[in-house]
Design a protein around this motif. Structure first.
Motif, PDB file in Angstrom:
ATOM      1  N   ASP A 106      52.385  -3.214  -3.465  1.00 20.04           N
ATOM      2  CA  ASP A 106      51.588  -2.335  -3.473  1.00 20.04           C
ATOM      3  C   ASP A 106      50.280  -1.975  -4.277  1.00 20.04           C
ATOM      4  OD1 ASP A 106      52.847  -1.590  -0.830  1.00 20.04           O
ATOM      5  OD2 ASP A 106      53.812  -0.475  -0.952  1.00 20.04           O
ATOM      6  N   MET A 107      49.965  -3.024  -4.895  1.00 18.28           N
ATOM      7  CA  MET A 107      49.208  -3.210  -6.143  1.00 18.28           C
ATOM      8  C   MET A 107      48.019  -3.522  -6.072  1.00 18.28           C
ATOM      9  SD  MET A 107      50.864  -0.944  -8.317  1.00 18.28           S
ATOM     10  CE  MET A 107      49.399  -2.196 -10.237  1.00 18.28           C
ATOM     11  N   GLY A 108      47.776  -4.067  -4.965  1.00 18.35           N
ATOM     12  CA  GLY A 108      45.782  -4.740  -4.310  1.00 18.35           C
ATOM     13  C   GLY A 108      44.646  -3.595  -5.099  1.00 18.35           C
ATOM     14  N   ASP A 109      44.652  -2.153  -5.193  1.00 21.53           N
ATOM     15  CA  ASP A 109      44.256  -2.464  -5.710  1.00 21.53           C
ATOM     16  C   ASP A 109      43.932  -1.842  -7.588  1.00 21.53           C
ATOM     17  OD1 ASP A 109      46.172  -0.302  -5.886  1.00 21.53           O
ATOM     18  OD2 ASP A 109      45.360   2.115  -4.915  1.00 21.53           O
ATOM     19  N   ARG A 110      44.798  -2.128  -7.946  1.00 20.68           N
ATOM     20  CA  ARG A 110      45.077  -2.077  -9.739  1.00 20.68           C
ATOM     21  C   ARG A 110      44.754  -3.514 -10.681  1.00 20.68           C
ATOM     22  NH1 ARG A 110      44.341   3.281 -11.407  1.00 20.68           N
ATOM     23  NH2 ARG A 110      46.372   3.011 -12.382  1.00 20.68           N
ATOM     24  N   MET A 111      44.131  -4.273  -9.711  1.00 15.41           N
ATOM     25  CA  MET A 111      44.182  -6.124  -9.978  1.00 15.41           C
ATOM     26  C   MET A 111      43.786  -5.573 -10.997  1.00 15.41           C
ATOM     27  SD  MET A 111      44.088  -8.620  -6.081  1.00 15.41           S
ATOM     28  CE  MET A 111      43.226  -7.330  -5.987  1.00 15.41           C
ATOM     29  N   ASP A 112      42.636  -4.874 -11.532  1.00 16.48           N
ATOM     30  CA  ASP A 112      41.218  -5.254 -12.566  1.00 16.48           C
ATOM     31  C   ASP A 112      41.626  -4.313 -13.679  1.00 16.48           C
ATOM     32  OD1 ASP A 112      39.864  -7.072 -10.817  1.00 16.48           O
ATOM     33  OD2 ASP A 112      38.808  -5.682 -10.111  1.00 16.48           O
ATOM     34  N   HIS A 113      43.185  -3.189 -13.335  1.00 15.97           N
ATOM     35  CA  HIS A 113      43.868  -2.945 -14.597  1.00 15.97           C
ATOM     36  C   HIS A 113      44.392  -3.342 -15.655  1.00 15.97           C
ATOM     37  CE1 HIS A 113      41.953   0.038 -11.467  1.00 15.97           C
ATOM     38  NE2 HIS A 113      42.429   0.938 -12.188  1.00 15.97           N
ATOM     39  N   PHE A 114      44.516  -2.484 -16.855  1.00 20.30           N
ATOM     40  CA  PHE A 114      44.945  -3.236 -18.096  1.00 20.30           C
ATOM     41  C   PHE A 114      46.604  -2.432 -18.148  1.00 20.30           C
ATOM     42  CE2 PHE A 114      40.711  -5.153 -19.559  1.00 20.30           C
ATOM     43  CZ  PHE A 114      40.813  -6.191 -19.508  1.00 20.30           C
ATOM     44  N   PRO A 115      47.254  -3.529 -18.634  1.00 23.14           N
ATOM     45  CA  PRO A 115      48.471  -2.717 -18.822  1.00 23.14           C
ATOM     46  C   PRO A 115      48.930  -1.809 -19.386  1.00 23.14           C
ATOM     47  CG  PRO A 115      49.450  -4.847 -18.654  1.00 23.14           C
ATOM     48  CD  PRO A 115      47.641  -5.255 -19.401  1.00 23.14           C
ATOM     49  N   SER A 116      47.830  -1.514 -19.914  1.00 24.41           N
ATOM     50  CA  SER A 116      47.444   0.146 -20.704  1.00 24.41           C
ATOM     51  C   SER A 116      46.507   1.119 -19.501  1.00 24.41           C
ATOM     52  CB  SER A 116      46.345   0.148 -22.421  1.00 24.41           C
ATOM     53  OG  SER A 116      45.671  -0.500 -21.703  1.00 24.41           O
ATOM     54  N   GLN A 117      45.889   1.144 -18.707  1.00 23.32           N
ATOM     55  CA  GLN A 117      45.858   1.769 -17.947  1.00 23.32           C
ATOM     56  C   GLN A 117      46.510   1.558 -16.160  1.00 23.32           C
ATOM     57  OE1 GLN A 117      42.556  -1.079 -17.554  1.00 23.32           O
ATOM     58  NE2 GLN A 117      41.035   0.906 -18.307  1.00 23.32           N
ATOM     59  N   LEU A 118      47.510   1.715 -17.132  1.00 18.06           N
ATOM     60  CA  LEU A 118      49.333   1.684 -15.808  1.00 18.06           C
ATOM     61  C   LEU A 118      50.059   2.363 -16.022  1.00 18.06           C
ATOM     62  CD1 LEU A 118      49.166  -2.041 -14.406  1.00 18.06           C
ATOM     63  CD2 LEU A 118      47.881  -0.416 -13.499  1.00 18.06           C
ATOM     64  N   SER A 119      50.743   2.963 -14.997  1.00 20.10           N
ATOM     65  CA  SER A 119      52.254   3.350 -15.552  1.00 20.10           C
ATOM     66  C   SER A 119      53.237   2.630 -15.405  1.00 20.10           C
ATOM     67  CB  SER A 119      52.220   4.607 -13.781  1.00 20.10           C
ATOM     68  OG  SER A 119      52.997   4.003 -13.312  1.00 20.10           O
ATOM     69  N   GLY A 120      54.326   3.358 -16.373  1.00 23.57           N
ATOM     70  CA  GLY A 120      55.662   2.439 -15.984  1.00 23.57           C
ATOM     71  C   GLY A 120      56.382   1.575 -14.901  1.00 23.57           C
ATOM     72  N   GLY A 121      56.446   2.658 -13.580  1.00 20.18           N
ATOM     73  CA  GLY A 121      56.375   1.750 -12.550  1.00 20.18           C
ATOM     74  C   GLY A 121      55.179   1.106 -12.182  1.00 20.18           C
ATOM     75  N   GLU A 122      54.067   1.215 -12.468  1.00 17.28           N
ATOM     76  CA  GLU A 122      53.147   0.637 -11.728  1.00 17.28           C
ATOM     77  C   GLU A 122      52.995  -0.990 -12.787  1.00 17.28           C
ATOM     78  OE1 GLU A 122      49.698   3.115 -10.578  1.00 17.28           O
ATOM     79  OE2 GLU A 122      49.751   2.991 -12.234  1.00 17.28           O
ATOM     80  N   GLN A 123      53.832  -0.799 -14.468  1.00 16.38           N
ATOM     81  CA  GLN A 123      53.705  -2.416 -14.907  1.00 16.38           C
ATOM     82  C   GLN A 123      54.918  -3.153 -13.709  1.00 16.38           C
ATOM     83  OE1 GLN A 123      52.712  -2.377 -19.225  1.00 16.38           O
ATOM     84  NE2 GLN A 123      52.185   0.002 -18.950  1.00 16.38           N
ATOM     85  N   GLN A 124      55.899  -1.636 -13.829  1.00 12.93           N
ATOM     86  CA  GLN A 124      57.119  -3.106 -13.418  1.00 12.93           C
ATOM     87  C   GLN A 124      56.371  -3.287 -12.080  1.00 12.93           C
ATOM     88  OE1 GLN A 124      59.587  -4.664 -13.944  1.00 12.93           O
ATOM     89  NE2 GLN A 124      61.310  -3.450 -14.615  1.00 12.93           N
ATOM     90  N   ARG A 125      56.597  -3.219 -11.239  1.00 11.70           N
ATOM     91  CA  ARG A 125      55.565  -3.218 -10.216  1.00 11.70           C
ATOM     92  C   ARG A 125      54.251  -4.983 -10.075  1.00 11.70           C
ATOM     93  NH1 ARG A 125      53.653   0.304  -6.588  1.00 11.70           N
ATOM     94  NH2 ARG A 125      52.896   2.124  -8.057  1.00 11.70           N
TER      95      ARG A 125
END
Length: 219
Positions: A113-132
């Motif tokens: 469920d990270m298909g909408d965050r493909m073009d984001h850098f790690p610094s733009q993601l929460s901890g849970g999103e980075q783990q996913r």
């Protein structure tokens, strides 16, 4: 260590079955991380044998272990280990050329469920999103074995459950043999099988007859 001999694992013996979700449960220093590293080909045992699909991998040299890790094993660590200068998609693309059976980066990210965050850098993601994203990277090469080392250890309760949902979904949909190590007994409730480790020994190895969904657990 000089004259001091430290026994990390003591006469440990177990079989892992294809497609099962196993939790290795134990306190810090119990030997569970050493066991995970041996299963993943990161460490070799000083005694004993490790077999994968009937082939002994513990006798091989570093090239053989590297090939085993590259072709068959995906790793998820506590602190993500994403490359900051790469987007989510680019972080996943790093591993897709390692296996002949790799899925696309888009498919791997969509599965967690990270298909909408493909073009984001790690610094733009929460901890849970980075783990996913880290889970997507681990599964992109379609590994037979997914090893998760305290995957919720750096996350709060709500975010941790989202990450566990992603791991459980990968196990269910890809039929990937999945091992989670944790000291959190609540997490063990989602497993097919719970193996308890203490002082370098397996003290309990039981099928979980009361398996719960991630939304049903709390800690």
């Amino acid at each position: 260590m000089g004259e001091l001999e430290l026994v990390a694992l003591d006469a440990v013996s177990l079989d892992l079955n294809r497609g099962e979700l196993v939790v290795l449960l134990g306190p810090s220093g119990s030997g569970k991380s050493t066991l995970l590293n041996i299963l993943g080909g990161l460490d070799s045992p000083s005694k004993g044998k490790v077999r994968f699909e009937g082939k002994e991998i513990s006798l091989g040299g570093e090239d053989d272990l590297t090939d085993y890790r590259r072709r068959y094993v995906g790793f998820v660590f506590q602190f993500y280990n994403l490359i900051p200068s790469l987007t989510s998609k680019e972080n996943v693309l790093l591993v897709t050329e390692l296996s002949e059976k790799s899925m696309s980066a888009e498919a791997a990210l969509s599965l967690v469920d990270m298909g909408d965050r493909m073009d984001h850098f790690p610094s733009q993601l929460s901890g849970g999103e980075q783990q996913r994203v880290a889970i997507a990277r681990a599964i992109a090469k379609n590994p037979d074995l997914l090893l998760c080392d305290e995957p919720t250890g750096a996350l709060d309760f709500k975010t941790g459950k989202i990450v566990l949902d992603a791991i459980e979904k990968v196990n269910r949909e890809l039929h990937t043999t999945t091992i989670i190590i944790t000291h959190n007994e609540a997490i063990a409730q989602i497993a097919d099988r719970i193996i308890k480790v203490r002082d370098g020994k397996i003290v309990s190895d039981k099928v979980n007859t009361h398996k719960l969904k991630t939304e049903e657990i709390s800690w």
